[in-house]
Design an enzyme around this catalytic site. Structure first.
Site, short mmCIF file in Angstrom:
data_model
loop_
_atom_site.label_atom_id
_atom_site.label_comp_id
_atom_site.label_asym_id
_atom_site.label_seq_id
_atom_site.Cartn_x
_atom_site.Cartn_y
_atom_site.Cartn_z
N GLU A 1 -0.23 0.86 -6.28
CA GLU A 1 0.71 0.51 -5.20
C GLU A 1 1.00 -0.99 -5.18
O GLU A 1 2.14 -1.41 -4.96
CB GLU A 1 0.16 0.98 -3.85
CG GLU A 1 0.24 2.49 -3.64
CD GLU A 1 1.68 2.99 -3.41
OE1 GLU A 1 2.59 2.17 -3.22
OE2 GLU A 1 1.87 4.21 -3.44
N GLU B 1 11.25 -7.76 -0.08
CA GLU B 1 10.75 -9.10 -0.39
C GLU B 1 9.23 -9.03 -0.49
O GLU B 1 8.61 -8.19 0.17
CB GLU B 1 11.12 -9.99 0.81
CG GLU B 1 11.18 -11.46 0.57
CD GLU B 1 11.60 -12.21 1.85
OE1 GLU B 1 11.25 -13.38 1.95
OE2 GLU B 1 12.24 -11.62 2.73
N GLY C 1 0.82 -1.20 0.00
CA GLY C 1 0.00 0.00 0.00
C GLY C 1 0.85 1.25 0.00
O GLY C 1 2.09 1.16 -0.02
N PRO D 1 -2.49 5.92 14.57
CA PRO D 1 -2.51 6.44 15.95
C PRO D 1 -2.17 7.93 16.03
O PRO D 1 -2.73 8.65 16.85
CB PRO D 1 -1.46 5.59 16.67
CG PRO D 1 -1.46 4.29 15.91
CD PRO D 1 -1.69 4.68 14.47
#
Ligand SMILES: [Zn+2]
Length: 180
Positions: free
Chosen positions: A104, A151, A88, A125
């Protein structure tokens, strides 16, 4: 983009208090109350910096099993270098959230996807970013880590590694709960 440039790029969101000069007329910004909140304001030309969260997207890309599997990528750049996450990133100007998640995933995993559903939207947060999570399945391409990833790999849904970012953990937890 040239990889060598990454060391010289400030990826983090610049909070409003870090803005010193007007991007339009170069006068010094001051704090001024607008809508009951202090904002950076240009007394010369009237520019107001409306600080808002950055929109981002992430995808749970599923491949039918058994066992059913999910694509994860290992981060190459801060924060959380070396940790696994859903593919993302940020939404660019001029593209929809669905365009953004397709782009993405393609960049980070090499896979072309078809989007099936939206899982939900979470604020990080710090509230700097709001991330919309999609459920998708691959329709082409070959799994290959992009330049942002160390990866990329398929993992059975019941054998996922620890994920970086509480929003990604919450989204995956919701998906697994929905699937029983
Ligand atoms: Zn100005």
């Amino acid at each position: 983009m040239d990889d060598d440039n990454n060391a010289f790029v400030q990826w983090r969101h610049a909070p409003a208090r870090a803005w010193r000069y007007c991007p339009l007329c170069r006068a010094e910004l001051i704090d001024h109350a607008w809508d009951g909140k202090m904002r950076r304001y240009c007394p010369q030309c009237g520019f107001v910096y409306w600080e808002r969260p950055l929109p981002a997207v992430a995808a749970v890309v599923l491949r039918k099993g058994p066992p059913e599997e999910m694509v994860l990528v290992r981060r190459r750049y801060p924060p959380e270098v070396g940790q696994w996450t859903l593919p993302g990133g940020g939404v660019e100007a001029g593209e929809s959230v669905v365009d953004a998640v397709r782009r993405e995933v393609q960049e980070e995993t090499g896979l072309a996807i078809s989007v099936d559903a939206q899982l939900g939207t979470w604020s990080t947060p710090s509230s700097e970013t709001i991330i919309t999570f999609f459920v998708a399945h691959p329709v082409g391409g070959e799994l290959k880590a992009g330049t942002d990833a160390m990866e990329a790999a398929w993992f059975p849904l019941r054998e996922l590694p620890p994920l970086a970012f509480s929003t990604h953990r919450d989204a995956v937890k919701m998906l697994l709960q929905q699937r029983g």
